[in-house]
Design an enzyme around this catalytic site. Structure first.
Site, PDB file in Angstrom:
ATOM      1  CB  CYS A   4      -3.731  -0.356  -4.897  1.00 31.87           C
ATOM      2  SG  CYS A   4      -5.023  -0.822  -3.731  1.00 31.87           S
ATOM      3  CD  GLU A  45      -2.714   0.858   7.982  1.00 32.14           C
ATOM      4  OE1 GLU A  45      -1.888   0.012   8.354  1.00 32.14           O
ATOM      5  OE2 GLU A  45      -2.934   1.104   6.782  1.00 32.14           O
ATOM      6  CD  GLU A  90      -5.107  -2.551   3.182  1.00 32.34           C
ATOM      7  OE1 GLU A  90      -5.251  -3.217   2.153  1.00 32.34           O
ATOM      8  OE2 GLU A  90      -5.413  -1.359   3.295  1.00 32.34           O
ATOM      9  CE1 TYR A 110      -8.873  -0.257  -0.817  1.00 33.74           C
ATOM     10  CE2 TYR A 110      -8.727  -2.539  -0.123  1.00 33.74           C
ATOM     11  CZ  TYR A 110      -8.604  -1.208   0.161  1.00 33.74           C
ATOM     12  OH  TYR A 110      -8.199  -0.808   1.407  1.00 33.74           O
ATOM     13  CB  CYS A 121      -5.307   6.114  -2.757  1.00 31.10           C
ATOM     14  SG  CYS A 121      -3.937   5.009  -2.955  1.00 31.10           S
ATOM     15  CB  CYS A 130      -0.872  -0.029   1.248  1.00 26.03           C
ATOM     16  SG  CYS A 130      -1.679   1.532   1.618  1.00 26.03           S
ATOM     17  CB  THR A 154      -3.735   4.232   5.469  1.00 28.38           C
ATOM     18  OG1 THR A 154      -4.528   3.123   5.854  1.00 28.38           O
ATOM     19  CG2 THR A 154      -2.708   3.795   4.444  1.00 28.38           C
ATOM     20  CG  HIS A 211     -10.255   4.224  -0.303  1.00 33.13           C
ATOM     21  ND1 HIS A 211      -9.151   4.902  -0.767  1.00 33.13           N
ATOM     22  CD2 HIS A 211      -9.774   3.277   0.535  1.00 33.13           C
ATOM     23  CE1 HIS A 211      -8.057   4.405  -0.224  1.00 33.13           C
ATOM     24  NE2 HIS A 211      -8.414   3.406   0.579  1.00 33.13           N
TER      25      HIS A 211
HETATM   26 FE1  SF4 Z   1      -3.420   1.619   0.138  1.00 30.08          FE
HETATM   27 FE2  SF4 Z   1      -4.782   0.701  -1.977  1.00 30.08          FE
HETATM   28 FE3  SF4 Z   1      -6.022   2.190  -0.088  1.00 30.08          FE
HETATM   29 FE4  SF4 Z   1      -4.227   3.271  -1.766  1.00 30.08          FE
HETATM   30  S1  SF4 Z   1      -6.237   2.366  -2.308  1.00 30.08           S
HETATM   31  S2  SF4 Z   1      -4.387   3.613   0.418  1.00 30.08           S
HETATM   32  S3  SF4 Z   1      -2.768   1.604  -1.986  1.00 30.08           S
HETATM   33  S4  SF4 Z   1      -5.109   0.128   0.162  1.00 30.08           S
END
Ligand code: SF4
Length: 510
Positions: free
Chosen positions: A298, A256, A442, A295, A102, A98, A189, A291
């Site tokens: 990423c 985190e 996660e 997923y 984002c 991660c 995060t 968000h």
């Molecule tokens: Fe992390 Fe993916 Fe969330 Fe970006 S979208 S903060 S890379 S888990």
């Protein structure tokens, strides 16, 4: 735009209050437990300077016309939404973890839209304030934490019903120059290595929870803001060497914190919602849509690395050509690309909001994320299956480097003759990092737990339309197109049809 190195340098200007393992951390960039997460975030800066990735890593600010890092951009088109997920997949591939930035990116976009809508209804001036803040973020290329999830206390109670009123972030004082807020946010995060914090409510709110309908931004080192960095599985391996970490450069998941607002003052120019409880639900929903869109980008980038690692270990083990290995690797690719399809689909099916910013399709964004609560478990299971038991039983780097036993480990952990044992151990450790550690929960809980997606899917899935389709198909409701095709009412058509058939039958019988 900052480079990766400049971003790391920029963190030195901030003096946040951070605790970890009972210690106050004085220098974020010098703390070995934070350093991998800092490197992962730095990649979001570094790639913006690579001409190969310029198109997806940068954008033109619609406010200033300047070239900016895409992580500070407000989506102006469907193309922007698609470039966003392409950027996420690229960064997942480059970091195998991660990269954190984002969350703030999504908060910027969600607030851009919601402040516009609040102003339209109430004649407030949040949107212009927010634009001024956005200019500051874009100009200085800042990394922001998107702070949404409150600690929540008793989940069956609303914020004002909690025994302790501070379990959701809320306004405790309104002053001439600003507000004072108190409460705490969980799972923040990238917080320790961010410049700014953007706070939003965590749920839809009613009039009795007016004081909890608050959104604002503060620097990470604002007075009264305390971050407690969380532990992770195997985190102290970072202190023991390189190989045992699996991904020593970029770590595992985002790093985190528990973020505590201990009576933090926020000047009015940084307040973007103050009591408009009827917009809290909208803000949460738009942020979650953004968000959840991510997923399939990423995490699929990370899955690309895991699939590669699994294929490598199969080669090192001498089983790469076995049909069942090829079948399992193919299955891993199928699962990962299915998630990628979801991210692309929700982006291409996005829409323009009255503010001018674009949002992905909410139903499909929730489908994307719900798949991510399942498919990574399956592709990780397949990686563990192919890799074999050494993925959790390999000796430590220190034993491998020990002159007394190192050569024995070299001899007995050899796979195919031409691959050094160290490569084999490194690959096992990488798979352990990607398929066994914190990556899985996660995927489950990041951007909201599965039930949150199911609620949205149920709300957006249009069950009444589907029930109607079934009634039309079953002949319970009229089928206008069928009636046009046959030129009469459905009942009449079938009556005539059967009358003709019955007549033919009786003619034959005669
Ligand atoms: Fe992390 Fe993916 Fe969330 Fe970006 S979208 S903060 S890379 S888990």
């Amino acid at each position: 735009m900052m480079t990766g190195k400049e971003y790391i340098e920029s963190l030195k200007k901030y003096k946040p209050t951070i605790y970890f393992m009972g210690r106050r951390i004085n220098s974020v960039v010098d703390e070995p437990m934070f350093r991998p997460h800092i490197h992962a975030a730095a990649m979001t800066y570094e790639l913006a300077h690579d001409p190969r990735y310029e198109d997806i890593m940068t954008a033109t600010s619609h406010i200033t016309g300047e070239k900016i890092n895409r992580f500070t951009h407000i989506h102006q088109s469907i193309e922007d939404l698609v470039k966003k997920v392409r950027m996420m997949r690229l960064l997942g591939q480059k970091t195998a973890t991660c990269f954190q930035r984002c969350v703030g990116f999504d908060a910027l976009n969600a607030l851009y839209i919601t402040t516009y809508d609040i102003d339209k209804k109430y004649g407030t001036e949040y949107h212009q304030r927010f634009i001024e803040y956005l200019k500051y973020v874009q100009k200085n290329d800042l990394m922001c934490v998107g702070a949404m999830t409150d600690v929540k206390g008793d989940r069956s109670l609303k914020p004002h019903q909690q025994k302790d009123p501070d379990l959701y972030v809320h306004i405790v004082e309104k002053r001439e120059d600003g507000i004072v807020v108190r409460g705490a946010k969980a799972h923040m995060t990238g917080a320790v290595n961010s410049h700014e914090v953007i706070v939003m409510p965590t749920r839809a709110l009613g009039p009795e929870d007016k004081d909890y309908a608050v959104s604002f931004a503060v620097p990470i080192d604002a007075e009264g803001l305390i971050n407690v960095f969380a532990r992770q599985t195997n985190d102290t391996r970072r202190l023991d060497g390189v190989i045992d970490c699996g991904n020593a450069k970029y770590g595992v998941v985002g790093g985190e914190t528990l973020m505590i607002f201990n009576d933090v003052f926020v000047p009015w120019e940084r307040v973007f919602m103050c009591g408009e409880y009827d917009f809290a639900g909208q803000l949460v929903e738009i942020f979650a849509t953004y968000h959840r869109q991510n997923y399939g980008g990423c995490k699929v980038g990370v899955a690309d690395v895991l699939i590669g690692a699994t294929a490598n270990i199969a080669e090192y083990n001498g089983v790469a050509k076995a049909p069942h290995i090829i079948d399992k690797l193919t299955e891993m690719m199928h699962l990962a690309e299915t998630c990628w399809c979801c991210s692309l689909a929700c982006s291409y099916e996005g829409y323009k909001t009255p503010s001018g910013a674009y949002v992905p399709n909410p139903l499909l964004a929730n489908i994307t994320k719900l798949n991510m609560t399942r498919f990574p478990y399956e592709w990780s299971r397949l990686a563990q299956d192919i890799a074999g038991g050494l993925v959790i039983t390999a000796p430590s780097e220190k034993d491998y480097r020990n002159p007394e036993i190192g050569s024995l480990i070299e001899k007995y952990l050899k796979g195919v003759a031409e691959v050094p044992t160290e490569h084999r151990i490194r690959m096992f450790r990488l798979i352990e990092n990607l398929a066994i550690g914190a990556q899985l929960p996660e995927s489950m809980h990041g951007a909201g737990s599965p039930q949150a997606q199911k609620i949205m899917i149920w709300r957006r899935g249009n069950i009444e339309m589907k029930k109607d389709l079934a009634k039309i198909a079953a002949g319970i409701k009229p089928d206008e197109h069928f009636e046009k095709i046959v030129g009469k009412k459905e009942e009449e058509f079938f009556k005539d049809l059967f009358d003709k058939m019955n007549k033919k039958r009786s003619d034959r019988e005669l």
